[in-house]
Write an enzyme that holds these catalytic residues in place. Structure first.
Site, PDB file in Angstrom:
ATOM      1  N   HIS A 216      35.819  43.164  40.347  1.00 42.04           N
ATOM      2  CA  HIS A 216      36.222  42.484  41.576  1.00 42.04           C
ATOM      3  C   HIS A 216      37.565  43.029  42.079  1.00 42.04           C
ATOM      4  O   HIS A 216      37.701  43.376  43.263  1.00 42.04           O
ATOM      5  CB  HIS A 216      36.314  40.988  41.271  1.00 42.04           C
ATOM      6  CG  HIS A 216      36.819  40.107  42.355  1.00 42.04           C
ATOM      7  ND1 HIS A 216      35.997  39.273  43.088  1.00 42.04           N
ATOM      8  CD2 HIS A 216      38.071  39.899  42.832  1.00 42.04           C
ATOM      9  CE1 HIS A 216      36.732  38.604  43.965  1.00 42.04           C
ATOM     10  NE2 HIS A 216      37.994  38.958  43.839  1.00 42.04           N
ATOM     11  N   GLU A 217      38.545  43.120  41.207  1.00 44.70           N
ATOM     12  CA  GLU A 217      39.871  43.572  41.642  1.00 44.70           C
ATOM     13  C   GLU A 217      39.861  45.034  42.047  1.00 44.70           C
ATOM     14  O   GLU A 217      40.543  45.429  43.006  1.00 44.70           O
ATOM     15  CB  GLU A 217      40.907  43.319  40.548  1.00 44.70           C
ATOM     16  CG  GLU A 217      41.077  41.868  40.139  1.00 44.70           C
ATOM     17  CD  GLU A 217      41.420  40.932  41.283  1.00 44.70           C
ATOM     18  OE1 GLU A 217      41.894  41.412  42.333  1.00 44.70           O
ATOM     19  OE2 GLU A 217      41.193  39.717  41.134  1.00 44.70           O
ATOM     20  N   HIS A 220      38.824  45.214  45.570  1.00 41.68           N
ATOM     21  CA  HIS A 220      39.953  45.048  46.507  1.00 41.68           C
ATOM     22  C   HIS A 220      40.775  46.338  46.596  1.00 41.68           C
ATOM     23  O   HIS A 220      41.156  46.780  47.683  1.00 41.68           O
ATOM     24  CB  HIS A 220      40.888  43.932  46.040  1.00 41.68           C
ATOM     25  CG  HIS A 220      40.365  42.543  46.201  1.00 41.68           C
ATOM     26  ND1 HIS A 220      39.766  42.096  47.352  1.00 41.68           N
ATOM     27  CD2 HIS A 220      40.388  41.481  45.354  1.00 41.68           C
ATOM     28  CE1 HIS A 220      39.446  40.816  47.204  1.00 41.68           C
ATOM     29  NE2 HIS A 220      39.799  40.429  45.998  1.00 41.68           N
TER      30      HIS A 220
HETATM   31 ZN   LIG Z   1      39.709  38.606  45.014  1.00 46.45          ZN
END
Ligand SMILES: [Zn+2]
Length: 301
Positions: A216-217, A220
């Protein structure tokens, strides 16, 4: 950012603090932009923690941050994404005494989780270094903090060509956070990802201990927004094939459908807040967006 707690009040409530007490609450369309502060992906927890000091730190970032790729760019990036780009990863394990001392085997397992998630999505990852630092202040760093800056200034390796991943124990229910590609020059030490140490495979942060906080990170870091960005209206996460979602989903709520627009909530997407065991994919649109963001902002990666 990813959090393990769902008890946080609505973003708009917290934003009243952020925009300084004297200002009117921001309209919904601007709420998403407030998530870029100090160059980082942050969320309502950060506002709540920093409500007295957040004035003056608001940075909307370059306006092109929310620009969509043109059709020509999209087709070019789809070609690029077809061949996975190998990304070098420098791991920085920050400990507080013996707490947080993730093993090399956990890092290897985490790397495999990343490679499985990003296979065919434009990126693969290889470990180039692992260093270990015992510093209880850095261990407790939070988004935008002085300790984050100090740790990154000291430990970051070649940020333009290397993904720097820090493991730490930030508290506040934080599983991790990342810096968007457009927030800093690609060579800036602030670039990178911070992970809760116990979110790595084999860690204790169940149900977030299968390694998908890193997935997830890194999303980003490569330019993706949350699937619930912007709620049900507007451009959402700037990706066409992730149905709009009113708010973050937790657990694994099959059939959740919070917006009237077509499509159930993308609870299985890596960019939601669901359990690691629930999230399992990026979409084609997200793949294109990552290729666009990296080509535009991280050409040396
Ligand atoms: Zn996030």
């Amino acid at each position: 950012m990813k959090k393990m707690w769902s008890s946080v009040v609505a973003v708009t409530t917290a934003l009243t603090f952020t925009a300084c007490q004297s200002e009117e609450p921001k309209p919904a369309a601007e709420v998403a932009d407030f998530q870029v502060i100090g160059g980082q992906v942050i969320d309502e927890a950060f506002f709540a923690e920093n409500k007295t000091g957040a004035c003056g730190t608001v940075d909307f970032g370059p306006s092109e941050a929310r620009r969509e790729p043109t059709p020509e760019e999209a087709s070019k990036f789809q070609v690029r994404a077809a061949a996975d780009n190998m990304v070098n990863v420098a791991w920085h394990v920050i400990t507080s005494g013996t707490t947080g001392n993730v093993t090399d085997a956990q890092i290897a397992a985490q790397l495999q989780v990343l490679n499985d998630a990003y296979a065919g999505k434009g990126f693969q990852f290889q470990t180039v270094s692992i260093d270990r630092t015992n510093n209880s202040k850095w261990f407790g760093m939070t988004p935008g903090s002085r300790n984050e800056t100090l740790a990154k200034q000291t430990l970051a390796k070649s940020p333009a060509t290397t993904l720097n991943i820090y493991t730490a124990g930030p508290g506040q229910g934080l599983l991790g956070w990342a810096v968007f590609p457009w927030s800093y020059a690609e060579s800036h030490y602030q670039n990178g990802v911070v992970l809760l140490h116990s979110s790595l495979p084999g860690g204790s942060a169940a149900p977030y201990n299968l390694g998908d906080t890193a997935t997830h990170e890194v999303g980003h870091y490569l330019g993706l927004y949350h699937t619930f960005q912007g709620g049900c209206t507007g451009s959402g996460d700037s990706v066409d094939d992730t149905p709009a979602e009113a708010s973050a989903a937790y657990g694994c709520p099959a059939g959740r459908d919070t917006c009237s627009a077509t499509g159930q909530d993308p609870i299985y997407n890596f960019m939601d807040y669901t359990d690691d065991a629930c999230m399992n994919h990026f979409t084609a649109g997200q793949t294109t967006r990552m290729a666009w963001a990296v080509s535009t902002y991280k050409p040396s990666l």
